[in-house]
Write an enzyme that holds these catalytic residues in place. Structure first.
Site, PDB file in Angstrom:
ATOM      1  N   ASP A  43       0.972  -1.267  -5.099  1.00  0.00           N
ATOM      2  CA  ASP A  43      -0.328  -0.364  -4.840  1.00  0.00           C
ATOM      3  C   ASP A  43      -1.187  -0.756  -5.926  1.00  0.00           C
ATOM      4  O   ASP A  43      -0.627  -1.003  -7.124  1.00  0.00           O
ATOM      5  CB  ASP A  43       0.242   1.194  -4.839  1.00  0.00           C
ATOM      6  CG  ASP A  43      -0.826   1.946  -4.057  1.00  0.00           C
ATOM      7  OD1 ASP A  43      -0.768   2.463  -2.910  1.00  0.00           O
ATOM      8  OD2 ASP A  43      -1.997   2.300  -4.778  1.00  0.00           O
ATOM      9  N   PHE A  79       0.832  -1.338  -0.105  1.00  0.00           N
ATOM     10  CA  PHE A  79       0.044   0.062   0.109  1.00  0.00           C
ATOM     11  C   PHE A  79       0.851   1.230  -0.189  1.00  0.00           C
ATOM     12  O   PHE A  79       0.760   2.092   0.947  1.00  0.00           O
ATOM     13  CB  PHE A  79      -1.049   0.085   1.198  1.00  0.00           C
ATOM     14  CG  PHE A  79      -1.582  -1.402   1.494  1.00  0.00           C
ATOM     15  CD1 PHE A  79      -2.837  -1.375   0.643  1.00  0.00           C
ATOM     16  CD2 PHE A  79      -1.304  -2.349   2.082  1.00  0.00           C
ATOM     17  CE1 PHE A  79      -3.690  -2.429   0.877  1.00  0.00           C
ATOM     18  CE2 PHE A  79      -2.068  -3.411   2.458  1.00  0.00           C
ATOM     19  CZ  PHE A  79      -3.282  -3.485   1.755  1.00  0.00           C
ATOM     20  N   ASP A  99       0.378  -0.299   5.236  1.00  0.00           N
ATOM     21  CA  ASP A  99      -0.199   0.648   5.618  1.00  0.00           C
ATOM     22  C   ASP A  99      -1.688   0.806   4.515  1.00  0.00           C
ATOM     23  O   ASP A  99      -1.551   1.597   3.756  1.00  0.00           O
ATOM     24  CB  ASP A  99       0.568   1.982   5.332  1.00  0.00           C
ATOM     25  CG  ASP A  99       0.132   3.313   5.721  1.00  0.00           C
ATOM     26  OD1 ASP A  99      -1.005   3.049   6.554  1.00  0.00           O
ATOM     27  OD2 ASP A  99       0.399   4.428   5.148  1.00  0.00           O
ATOM     28  N   CYS A 112      -5.729   2.662  10.066  1.00  0.00           N
ATOM     29  CA  CYS A 112      -6.291   4.080  10.157  1.00  0.00           C
ATOM     30  C   CYS A 112      -7.571   4.092  10.352  1.00  0.00           C
ATOM     31  O   CYS A 112      -8.457   5.131  10.146  1.00  0.00           O
ATOM     32  CB  CYS A 112      -5.825   4.876   8.929  1.00  0.00           C
ATOM     33  SG  CYS A 112      -6.233   4.494   7.267  1.00  0.00           S
TER      34      CYS A 112
HETATM   35  N1  SAH Z   1       2.081   4.449   3.210  1.00  0.00           N
HETATM   36  C1  SAH Z   1       1.498   5.663   2.073  1.00  0.00           C
HETATM   37  C2  SAH Z   1       0.040   5.888   2.279  1.00  0.00           C
HETATM   38  C3  SAH Z   1      -0.868   4.593   2.119  1.00  0.00           C
HETATM   39  S1  SAH Z   1      -2.656   5.071   1.531  1.00  0.00           S
HETATM   40  C4  SAH Z   1       2.150   6.891   2.638  1.00  0.00           C
HETATM   41  O1  SAH Z   1       2.967   6.959   3.569  1.00  0.00           O
HETATM   42  O2  SAH Z   1       2.012   7.808   1.841  1.00  0.00           O
HETATM   43  C5  SAH Z   1      -3.177   3.499   0.842  1.00  0.00           C
HETATM   44  C6  SAH Z   1      -2.933   2.976  -0.310  1.00  0.00           C
HETATM   45  O3  SAH Z   1      -3.353   1.701  -0.679  1.00  0.00           O
HETATM   46  C7  SAH Z   1      -3.371   4.052  -1.461  1.00  0.00           C
HETATM   47  O4  SAH Z   1      -2.501   4.483  -2.293  1.00  0.00           O
HETATM   48  C8  SAH Z   1      -4.346   2.876  -2.321  1.00  0.00           C
HETATM   49  O5  SAH Z   1      -4.082   3.180  -3.614  1.00  0.00           O
HETATM   50  C9  SAH Z   1      -3.736   1.740  -1.832  1.00  0.00           C
HETATM   51  N2  SAH Z   1      -4.873   0.576  -1.883  1.00  0.00           N
HETATM   52  C10 SAH Z   1      -5.940   0.575  -1.465  1.00  0.00           C
HETATM   53  N3  SAH Z   1      -6.388  -0.693  -1.381  1.00  0.00           N
HETATM   54  C11 SAH Z   1      -5.293  -1.647  -2.171  1.00  0.00           C
HETATM   55  C12 SAH Z   1      -5.174  -3.017  -2.376  1.00  0.00           C
HETATM   56  N4  SAH Z   1      -6.379  -3.766  -2.088  1.00  0.00           N
HETATM   57  N5  SAH Z   1      -4.004  -3.286  -2.964  1.00  0.00           N
HETATM   58  C13 SAH Z   1      -3.244  -2.549  -3.263  1.00  0.00           C
HETATM   59  N6  SAH Z   1      -3.048  -1.230  -2.943  1.00  0.00           N
HETATM   60  C14 SAH Z   1      -4.259  -0.623  -2.322  1.00  0.00           C
END
Ligand code: SAH
Length: 406
Positions: free
Chosen positions: A260, A238, A310, A350
């Site tokens: 992601d 993520f 995350d 979160c």
């Molecule tokens: N760690 C990052 C924030 C993560 S936000 C930072 O520090 O900036 C969560 C992310 O998860 C988003 O970019 C979203 O596109 C992604 N996401 C959501 N569901 C997902 C999934 N099932 N598989 C992969 N990515 C996913």
């Protein structure tokens, strides 16, 4: 026109006196006067005694959001200016603690937690991004933008009120320039001396996950002094725009694999990583569903030295906690299986509806199913520019565990 009064049921008075900022519709016994949505109302007990003052919205189940408990305090321009000033001034101090570089991105106003229910203001370089989450704040928008422009002299103020919770307030999404000039497509920010490109128009939230700043720094420090750092492989699941990746690469690990589902986020991650002077390979950016990708890695017997999880908010309400728990357990179970002995899991939730306690239990259940052993080496939370008012426990949402896994 005289101020309308909302009379509160006797058994709900205590919560108001305890300064919780929300009054739900069921707590209001009757209203004297005819407040329009967004108007300031006085909150009184059955005997007419003043308790607090806040803004009214008949369309929301949170009927009143409280702003002041001081009868002599009027909710005028001065009031808003004072609250904004207080929030902004403390950031000035907090943001210089433990910071490297010339940091220029932070949350300036964290809604209820800064005494300004429904208002978020984030700073990205010379730009401000605001979110008006409630009708009461939407009604004050012009004044708040004026005040922010006067106080901070930004190049521009951009609105990102495109959030689902506005529906509960009877508001449509709104975005666009509210003051100054159009922001560039990407704004470069400095966070602890790291550089990131932020898309304030299309990015998540207001563009960047500022709340993870300190946790990124902790991850960035982890492999410092590790004589095997150059052999370490990190999985940043993520990844969004590569926040954790830039920090981890700064500790000179061998590789960070970013996963992601958003191709745009990965594209920006690639650019931000390059901006910080690190080389990457194409297969360091994996577009896919983390649930699937982790399974593929398990089937391939891949191992990592650190895994960062995350995910986005899995539980949007208390009704969704059970389903969210299954999601958290699944990814944590897979992560435990993919870590080499002595490896580090950095795992977050979160979801405000999932307490820190429950989250730890979920991670424990995942550990049991994975047949591993682990120790918590750090508990993680949202950065100090996202404070939690003690009167508003709902303000606490980001929780994380850093675990060593055997
Ligand atoms: N760690 C990052 C924030 C993560 S936000 C930072 O520090 O900036 C969560 C992310 O998860 C988003 O970019 C979203 O596109 C992604 N996401 C959501 N569901 C997902 C999934 N099932 N598989 C992969 N990515 C996913």
């Amino acid at each position: 026109m005289s101020e309308a009064s909302a009379i509160i049921h006797a058994k709900r008075v205590k919560a108001v006196l305890r300064r919780h900022p929300w009054i739900f519709s069921g707590a209001v016994a009757r209203v004297n006067g005819d407040p329009a949505d967004g108007d300031i109302v006085a909150v009184r007990d059955e005997a007419g005694k003043f308790l607090a003052r806040g803004y009214w919205n008949s369309r929301s189940s949170i009927r009143i959001r409280l702003l002041s408990w001081d009868e002599s305090e009027e909710i005028d321009r001065n009031f808003w200016q004072g609250r904004l000033q207080r929030a902004i001034d403390v950031r000035h101090v907090e943001n210089h603690i433990h910071q490297q570089g010339t940091p220029n991105a932070c949350r300036l106003v964290n809604a209820e937690n800064d005494g300004l229910p429904g208002l978020v203001v984030d700073r990205y370089g010379d730009w401000l991004v605001i979110q008006a989450l409630t009708l009461g704040i939407a009604a004050q928008k012009a004044r708040l933008v004026d005040l922010l422009a006067e106080m901070l002299n930004p190049a521009g103020v951009y609105e990102r009120s495109d959030v689902d919770i506005r529906q509960k307030e009877g508001l449509p999404p709104e975005t666009g320039v509210l003051h100054g000039s159009e922001p560039p497509d990407l704004i470069e920010i400095d966070e602890n001396g790291r550089r990131f490109l932020v898309d304030i128009r299309q990015g998540h939230k207001t563009g960047f996950y500022l709340d993870q700043r300190e946790n990124r720094a902790i991850v960035g420090d982890w492999f410092r002094g590790d004589e095997h750092a150059s052999e370490r492989v990190v999985l940043n699941a993520f990844s969004y725009t590569g926040g954790f990746a830039v920090y981890a690469l700064g500790s000179l690990v061998k590789r960070v694999v970013n996963v992601d589902s958003s191709a745009d986020a990965l594209q920006l991650a690639r650019r931000s990583i390059a901006l910080n002077g690190f080389d990457t390979a194409d297969d360091d950016f994996v577009e896919g569903d983390v649930f699937q990708v982790l399974r593929t890695y398990r089937d391939m017997d891949r191992q990592f030295d650190m895994i960062i999880l995350d995910p986005p908010k899995f539980a949007h309400s208390s009704q969704q906690v059970e389903q969210a728990a299954r999601g958290y357990k699944d990814i944590n179970w897979l992560a435990f299986r993919l870590l080499r002995p002595g490896g580090i899991l950095v795992t977050f939730s979160c979801s405000g509806a999932v307490s820190a306690d429950l989250f730890q239990k979920i991670v424990f259940a995942a550990l049991m199913d994975a047949g591993r052993d682990a120790q918590i080496i750090r508990r993680l939370a949202q950065a100090p520019d996202h404070p939690i008012a003690l009167t508003f426990p709902e303000g606490s949402y980001l929780k994380g565990l850093m675990c060593r896994v055997w």
